[in-house]
Design a protein around this motif. Sequence first.
Motif, PDB file in Angstrom:
ATOM      1  N   ARG A   1      49.134 -66.377  68.375  1.00 15.86           N
ATOM      2  CA  ARG A   1      49.591 -66.465  67.085  1.00 15.86           C
ATOM      3  C   ARG A   1      48.809 -65.496  66.289  1.00 15.86           C
ATOM      4  NH1 ARG A   1      49.195 -72.309  65.001  1.00 15.86           N
ATOM      5  NH2 ARG A   1      48.697 -71.757  63.266  1.00 15.86           N
ATOM      6  N   LEU A   2      47.690 -65.909  66.901  1.00 21.91           N
ATOM      7  CA  LEU A   2      46.033 -64.935  66.533  1.00 21.91           C
ATOM      8  C   LEU A   2      46.706 -63.186  66.710  1.00 21.91           C
ATOM      9  CD1 LEU A   2      43.644 -64.471  64.450  1.00 21.91           C
ATOM     10  CD2 LEU A   2      41.909 -64.684  67.120  1.00 21.91           C
ATOM     11  N   ARG A   3      47.227 -62.977  67.298  1.00 23.95           N
ATOM     12  CA  ARG A   3      47.752 -61.238  67.517  1.00 23.95           C
ATOM     13  C   ARG A   3      48.713 -61.274  67.235  1.00 23.95           C
ATOM     14  NH1 ARG A   3      47.177 -59.490  73.277  1.00 23.95           N
ATOM     15  NH2 ARG A   3      47.342 -61.292  73.929  1.00 23.95           N
ATOM     16  N   PHE A   4      49.429 -62.524  66.605  1.00 26.52           N
ATOM     17  CA  PHE A   4      50.411 -61.082  65.327  1.00 26.52           C
ATOM     18  C   PHE A   4      49.661 -61.819  64.343  1.00 26.52           C
ATOM     19  CE2 PHE A   4      54.150 -63.675  68.774  1.00 26.52           C
ATOM     20  CZ  PHE A   4      54.286 -61.979  69.190  1.00 26.52           C
ATOM     21  N   LEU A   5      48.898 -61.901  64.057  1.00 29.33           N
ATOM     22  CA  LEU A   5      47.967 -61.920  62.650  1.00 29.33           C
ATOM     23  C   LEU A   5      47.513 -60.394  62.177  1.00 29.33           C
ATOM     24  CD1 LEU A   5      47.135 -62.864  60.164  1.00 29.33           C
ATOM     25  CD2 LEU A   5      45.592 -63.663  61.119  1.00 29.33           C
TER      26      LEU A   5
END
Length: 724
Positions: free
Chosen positions: A48-52
Amino acid sequence: MNDPVPSARTTVAAAPEARYFNRELSWLAFNRRVLDEACNPDHPLLERLRFLSISATNIDEFFMVRVAGLKGQQNQGVGHESVDGLTPSQQLAAITVDAAGLVDSQQRIWRDIAAALAEANIFVLGADEIRGDTEVWLERHFRDQIFPVLTPQALDPAHPFPFIPNLGSAMLFDLIRRSDDVEVREVVLLPPAMPRFVRLPGKAARYVAIETILRHFSDLFFPGYTVRASAAFRVIRDSDIELEEEAEDLVLYFRTAIKRRRRGRIIRLEIESGISDELVQLLRDEMGGSDALITETGGFLGIGDLSMLVAEDRPDLKFPPFSPRFPERIREYGGDCFAAIRAKDIVVHHPYETFDVVLAFLKQAAADPDVVAIKQTLYRAGKQSAVVAALVAAAEAGKSVTAVVELKARFDEEQNLNLASVLERAGVQVVYGFIEWKTHAKISMVVRREEQGYRTYCHFGTGNYHPVTARIYTDLSFFTADPVIGRDAAQVFNYITGYVEPQALQQLAISPRDLRNRLEALIEGEIQTARSGGEGSIWLKMNSLVDPALIDKLYEASAAGVQIDLIVRGICCLRPGVPGMSDNIRVKSVVGRFLEHSRIYCFGNGQALPNDDALVYVSSADWMPRNFDRRVEYLLPINNPTVHDQVLDQVMVANLLDTEQTWELGPDGSYRRVAKGERPFNLHRYFMTNPSLSGRGAAIESGSATVPQKLSLRAWRAARDGAV
């Protein structure tokens, strides 16, 4: 957990918008879908952090290129309207509102993810958390590793404001000298080579941003001064390179242009909130950004840099590792790529099947004494390119090697210049293609001496010859020894290298020569089928749909009764589901673990899709004016029955069936995430667990291997027809 990010609408009252959505606002809507994955509870936390992080990096590039272009038009008084009827100024006004909402959402989501990371023992420390042993260690680290690198610069008549490069970050300090109470202002550039975060020692993952460290130890950096105020800021500059047609030496031109890019005019200035109006005005005046978009945030500047945290060794917080398969067809021939391709066409589906097969093809060509020539296009190949290494090896082995290196590949220009130098030193004939057109087609051609004479082996890719992106982009690699296609490919290379325009292409269509006309003719064929009472049917998969002429042709097809299903990951300017115009057009976007990148175009050819007689094509081109008018692209028909079935009945059907990663575009421009339904289907999971058809070869034909799970469109078709 945040609610999903609300999707931006792309409609205004202007008359042309009855037919088209705005290109720029549609892109922002796409990036909202990317950002929404950062809120997806089905994804592991670091993913999820990667997508952010990706959504933030996307926004940076959007401002560097698209907004910069609109600002240039506005400054020059250009009143040219977009296809949806908006002037540059109107578009910039709408972009400012949408982008501000997007950035606010990023900050809100980061706060939630940061809290969740802390529960998982991953911390980003604030200044108030630097104390005790942590402070002692950080002070030593600051003195030894950070202090020597940083350079403060006073702002006064003797010290002009320092240059801040594109995507550069800095800190502005408002100081009072204790000895005489004189006010002093200092700027400290944060060197781009310095990592944004420092990881503290210990089992727990504790990170501190470099600006937090500098602010905390400012008394060591500015002894004898009291810090009255401080603020971090970040600069985004115009980074597009405008090619002058009269440029005589492309290499020299791009080496110069890349240096100019660093000094492009400021488009966006991001500042920490709380800074005084006086300091904001100082930044405006000193940095020449009087017309720049100024944004203040109370959150984290440069969210894209959070990708550094994703590298933390926490497999429990990431997607389960996936190892791509090597096509069994080639294994059946003892790893001999040429023998396998000679026996039958094969398509490799990346990233589920490894990009290593493309490298094996080129390495075998380099080492094979019977190979006499290799021709290769290179658009984006990566820094340490195994493809380039294979071409170098082939040239050093005495083979005739030609490489078409595209210098105009945005943000890869410098890298491609370096690769071209490496190739030329090895004896490769390097060609830079057309001045005014980009060579975007991904084609590799190997000529081999065999018993019956010379045989040509070809590879066509829907993506780049880039081993890193091949692990996260879904693309197709098509291999063939068909002599007709080989002759067409040779003509395409002669066109690029010698401007010899093809006269009699039998299979390939290329832009800007005839690709648009071929697609219009294919759509027209479905229109005539529908008008004669048959079942006109079109399935299209692409990254962007912008071209107004082809959109109008799809509207014409819809009005004639052709059933049209579009899988458009990113920008879509077509307005679906409008009575009397696009009743029969449906648009979906798939955003998930992998980046959908393949371009596939299917036409029913007298029957509903899918069917054995359907016309199926793979391509390097999205449906944008630039792809048809200003780029060299290819469109290739798939004639081999097994490959035809894999592309149509596996790849396209799986994309249509997906419910776990799918968004539907409405006639008002809003995107709605579809319900998973009673039997959720994830196309990425399907291909990770089911082998492809053409890559299995005799293993499936003999019945000795498990046949891939058969996909049925019955429920999907019933839902579609019910909606219609």
